[in-house]
Design an enzyme around this catalytic site. Structure first.
Site, PDB file in Angstrom:
ATOM      1  N   ASP A 663      15.580  -8.921 -11.417  1.00  0.00           N
ATOM      2  CA  ASP A 663      14.327  -9.520 -11.882  1.00  0.00           C
ATOM      3  C   ASP A 663      14.190 -10.967 -11.416  1.00  0.00           C
ATOM      4  O   ASP A 663      15.176 -11.704 -11.307  1.00  0.00           O
ATOM      5  CB  ASP A 663      14.307  -9.465 -13.418  1.00  0.00           C
ATOM      6  N   GLU A 716      12.993  -7.867  -7.059  1.00  0.00           N
ATOM      7  CA  GLU A 716      11.609  -8.172  -7.422  1.00  0.00           C
ATOM      8  C   GLU A 716      11.341  -9.577  -6.872  1.00  0.00           C
ATOM      9  O   GLU A 716      11.572 -10.574  -7.545  1.00  0.00           O
ATOM     10  CB  GLU A 716      11.416  -8.142  -8.940  1.00  0.00           C
TER      11      GLU A 716
END
Length: 994
Positions: A663, A716
């Protein structure tokens, strides 16, 4: 164990043939006694403890502290003192002769007399720490009756040595104890009197007990034990527990006594004031050097720190010695032993007695290699070294606690096992590593714990374990001791998952928030429903939103405090293993969102863990994350980088996770991410790149791929950083090696395509490039096309609600978009609820609107139709290599028409390595286009419709092509052949060679 030095004065193996010091005559003794007698006042100054004892004995107020074989209660009176002293002078010669005879012959008469005397007179009464242990040892050994008598005679009072000798004048029936007394006198003589000493020195020693030391007494226990066969006297506790600690008297030289060179000066076993203060204050770095058992002059000093205990007794085989209560929870004693024995502690509290091992008798559970690797930041199995681990150490079961806190002045363990008072469980610092360690016996799984850390400023903080592998259910914050006994049944899955890399295999992902997918279900309950549901829809993988423990449910798991613990909201770590196992058995891979970019500021977690910035960067500007109010990790610190790299490996190895979706990578890569000028500092080259984060990500990827074959890491990353999915050893134009990820989320495609779909169809021709621009960079990275949770929350609306038009057009738009997405180069990801066109945004509080699929609901066919389409898209996708085999190779894609903006039409070919095509055509206009001509390869004799999103079973208008479509030899779109199709409104059609 360290043996006692030979200078201790011990002579335990004397034989009958060895030379015995010459004995003085009675006249010599009397003369010597007159010359060497010490006035009572001088004796009191030299040996206050002995004086106090003598006064008590003279006054008849108190029983002598320890009474054993051959020793009677001294009944002093001023009128009888002279007679007693005279008796003491006249009797030694005769009794010494008797002692010689007894030692040489070791007759049965001596044994019998000693046994009778022990049975009638032996008692054990607590007095001082040093004497307590000696007497207890005597009570435990079957042959120590004589020794105790000798020790008592050496330590009590000016008259104590003569007590046994005065007994004939004071009490009838003393014949029974004569043999024992003689033997005791012999033991003392052999210890303290060299051959050239006379009875004069012995008499002086009797009147000056301060010159008799513990060092001299302790060996006597062993000597007598080996020489005598007297049975042990029963040990009994005295009611007084708080008798003052007796300091072992120092050996003093004088003109009246020459100290033999082999004599040792015994030390007090009590913990000194400085160590007491540090132990009580929680700032001691090496409690094992103070507590536990340690060889000292005079024997083995044993010290225990047991707050709130009433008494502590040492048990070592038959030896049982009660330690002296030194106050404030400290207990100590001096055992008359050469080596440290295997022992246990019996601890008495109010209302209960516990027998346990001493936590401070164990060697460290971590070796030099562990500490070296931690310091280097290279311990790839860090979770096996730090944290709480039930284990067997040196043959004893318990739990090893270890924590990295280099700035702490001290660390203690607090938990349910000590009523959250860590005072008595002080950890030791393992050198310069910054690691603190403690093995606690008899502590096992299920216990709650935290670390009580003393900060550099002296304040204290109670922290959860950064490497806890299990936690309490939030909002509770304690760590839980755990170990895994799970037996996996997914060997077949693991064996084949590495057959092909992820970017060359079918890869469609169903994103799930476990806590809300079916609210209220546990990991094991989810394991009975989720695998079947995902398998039925044809997805190859599930991606779990963060599973690691997090305090605030509203963060969806993206603000992690327990990086090594699956959230306890849904069950235990083994329950989570069960879920992963069941998904693997169903043929479903498991990806997990992993959050190494930042962590929350909770005062019980990682923030300023040991009183100073530790896991976060020391520069406040770099530590604070401007968007989320969290703290960023210090990726440049070895131990912090190690903490995160090992964490990635941990999830893949311990839980069989097949991939990590990392993330917020962009926030890690740029120093100026969400920061204004002046709020960030350039790197050493003057650039904005976070070089530490780059190095960390490269190391993490390289380590995971090396250790766990078949896994995939996914970034990401929302910028155009060069080489996110390039190998770490391949440098790009920017000069950096690749970050080493396997896949990257294509955030640009997601943003552009959803923007296009949100426009009214009449306006879409002006935004046509938003659907085609992704092919400009489609092969710069290995991409995943994500329709994730981020796109259906916080006012962004659900996927179907983003579409313009009425309800029919919205559903048709979603179907056409999903058909286009599954055909586009890249892997697919779809968030839960979007597979059946849920109209509402997702909420972690209640999850997907499953009621939309209830047959009793009027619009149920509309929602079920979209879900049926997703199933069919996945089915055809997995069976068609052209849709996934060359996802990252330009040879796998060819435009048919990409510029039909006025028509809102896109058409392209997907190809497999053998050149077998799939034709995808999307019409994003709400009108049917008849006889729409498209150029096609001439070597395909006919085309068969594989998927049509407008089919009636999906809720469409059913404009389909049931029969094969044959090409015509009419060049079109630059190709030698063409076909004519009827394009359904707001639909995507897939055609394969018939």
């Amino acid at each position: 164990m360290t043996p006692r030095p030979e200078s201790s004065g011990s002579r335990p193996k004397g034989t009958a043939g060895e030379k015995i010091p010459e004995q003085p005559t009675a006249a010599q003794q009397k003369s010597a006694a007159k010359k060497t007698a010490v006035p009572k006042q001088a004796a009191a100054k030299k040996a206050a403890p002995a004086k106090a004892t003598a006064k008590k004995a003279a006054a008849g107020k108190t029983t002598v502290g320890k009474t054993t074989v051959g020793k009677t209660v001294a009944k002093k009176a001023a009128t009888k003192k002279a007679a007693a002293e005279k008796t003491a002078v006249e009797q030694p010669a005769a009794e010494t002769a008797t002692a010689k005879k007894a030692a040489a012959k070791k007759t049965a008469a001596k044994k019998t007399a000693a046994k009778k005397s022990a049975a009638k007179k032996a008692t054990t009464v607590k007095a001082t720490a040093a004497r307590t242990t000696a007497v207890k040892a005597a009570a435990s050994k079957p042959t120590t009756a004589d020794t105790v008598a000798g020790k008592a005679a050496a330590a009590k009072s000016p008259a104590a040595k003569n007590t046994a000798k005065k007994a004939p004048a004071q009490k009838a029936g003393t014949a029974k104890s004569a043999a024992a007394t003689t033997t005791a006198a012999e033991a003392v003589a052999k210890k303290a009197t060299p051959a050239k000493k006379t009875a004069t020195a012995a008499s002086t020693a009797a009147k000056s007990p301060a010159k008799k030391t513990t060092a001299a007494k302790a060996p006597a226990g062993k000597a007598a034990a080996k020489k005598s066969a007297v049975k042990k006297a029963p040990a009994r506790k005295a009611p007084a527990r708080n008798a003052p600690a007796a300091q072992a008297p120092a050996l003093e030289a004088s003109s009246a006594q020459v100290v033999p060179p082999e004599m040792e000066v015994a030390v007090s076993p009590a913990v000194d004031a400085a160590d007491r203060e540090r132990l009580l204050g929680g700032t001691h770095h090496d409690p094992h050097s103070v507590l536990g058992a340690h060889p000292v002059p005079g024997g083995i000093a044993l010290r225990a720190f047991r707050p709130y205990a009433l008494a502590v007794t040492v048990v070592a085989g038959e030896l049982r010695a009660e330690l002296h209560d030194d106050g404030e929870g400290f207990f100590s004693g001096l055992l008359p032993l050469r080596e440290i024995p295997a022992y246990r502690l019996v601890v008495e509290y109010e209302g209960t007695v516990l027998e346990t091992e001493d936590a401070y008798r164990f060697l460290p559970t971590l070796g030099d290699l562990d500490l070296h690797l931690i310091g280097e930041g290279r311990h790839e199995e860090l979770w096996t070294a730090l944290g709480a681990h039930p284990m067997t150490h040196e043959g004893v079961t318990g739990t090893r606690f270890a924590v990295w806190a280099p700035n702490a002045r001290g660390v203690r363990v607090a938990g349910t096992f000590n009523f959250w008072d860590g005072t008595g469980h002080v950890m030791r610092s393992l050198g310069s590593s910054g690691v603190w360690e403690l093995f606690l016996p008899d502590i096992g799984e299920g216990e709650l714990y935290k670390f009580e850390i003393t900060r550099p400023d002296g304040s204290k903080t109670l922290r959860a374990d950064p490497l806890a592998r299990r936690t309490e259910v939030p909002p509770a914050t304690s760590s839980v001791i755990t170990s895994s006994a799970y037996e996996w049944d997914d060997a077949e899955w693991l064996a084949r998952r590495a057959e092909a890399p992820a970017h060359e295999a079918p890869f469609s992902v169903y994103e799930v928030h476990l806590a809300s997918w079916r609210p209220g279900l546990t990991y094991r309950q989810l394991a009975e429903q989720l695998p079947g549901y995902v398998k039925n829809l044809g997805f190859t993988h599930v991606e779990l939103m963060p599973v690691a423990e997090h305090p605030f449910g509203g963060s969806w798991g993206y603000q992690v405090t327990g990086f090594y613990a699956p959230t306890a909201r849904l069950g235990t770590p083994d329950d989570f293993r069960y879920l992963v196992d069941k998904l693997h058995q169903a043929g479903i891979g498991v990806l997990m969102d992993w959050v190494p970019a930042h962590f929350p500021r909770d005062a019980w977690a990682l923030a300023e863990f040991d009183g100073r910035p530790l896991y976060e960067h020391e520069d406040p500007l770099r530590a604070a994350h401007p968007d989320w109010g969290t703290l960023e990790f210090d990726f440049g610190r070895n131990e912090v980088r190690n903490f995160l790299v090992a964490n990635a490996v941990y999830w893949c190895e311990e839980f069989h996770i097949d991939g990590l979706r990392v993330d917020a990578v962009a926030s890690m890569l740029y120093l100026d991410y969400s920061r204004e000028p002046g709020q960030w500092t350039p790197n050493e080259h003057g650039g904005r790149e976070n070089l530490d984060a780059v190095a960390f990500l490269q190391e993490m990827n390289a380590t995971v791929y090396r250790r766990v074959p078949g896994v995939v890491t996914i970034a990401e990353e929302s910028t155009a950083w060069d080489g996110v999915t390039r190998a770490t050893h391949h440098k790009g134009p920017s000069g950096f090696g690749g970050l080493g990820f396997g896949l990257k989320w294509n955030m640009g495609w997601m943003h552009d395509s959803l923007q296009y779909m949100s426009h009214e169809p009449v306006h879409r021709k002006y935004h046509h490039g938003e659907m085609t621009f992704s092919m400009v960079y489609a092969y710069s990275e290995n991409y995943v096309l994500p329709i994730s949770h981020d796109e259906v929350v916080h006012g962004k609306r659900s996927l179907v609600s983003k579409m313009p038009g009425d309800w029919w057009q919205q559903r048709a738009g979603v179907r056409a978009y999903l058909g286009f997405m599954w055909a586009h180069p890249g892997k697919q990801l779809l968030f839960m609820g979007q597979e059946f066109a849920q109209g509402a945004e997702w909420s972690e509080a209640h999850g997907p609107d499953w009621w939309l699929l209830d047959p009793g609901y009027g619009a149920e066919p509309d929602h079920r139709g979209v879900r049926d389409l997703v199933r069919d898209l996945n089915t055809v996708y997995r069976a068609t290599p052209a849709l996934w085999r060359l996802d990252t190779d330009p040879a796998g894609f060819e435009w048919i028409v990409g510029d039909a903006a006025d028509d809102n039409v896109l058409a392209f070919l997907r190809l497999d390595p053998e050149g077998v095509p799939l034709l995808a055509v999307s019409n994003f206009a709400p009108v049917t286009r008849q006889d729409y001509r498209l150029g096609v390869p001439e070597d395909v004799p006919a085309w068969h419709e594989a998927v049509n999103t407008d089919a009636a079973r999906y809720g469409g208008s059913d404009v389909t092509h049931p029969d094969p479509v044959k090409p015509e030899p009419l060049a079109w779109h630059g190709r030698p052949a063409s076909i004519r199709l009827t394009l359904p409104p707001l639909a995507t059609v897939w055609l394969r060679p018939a």
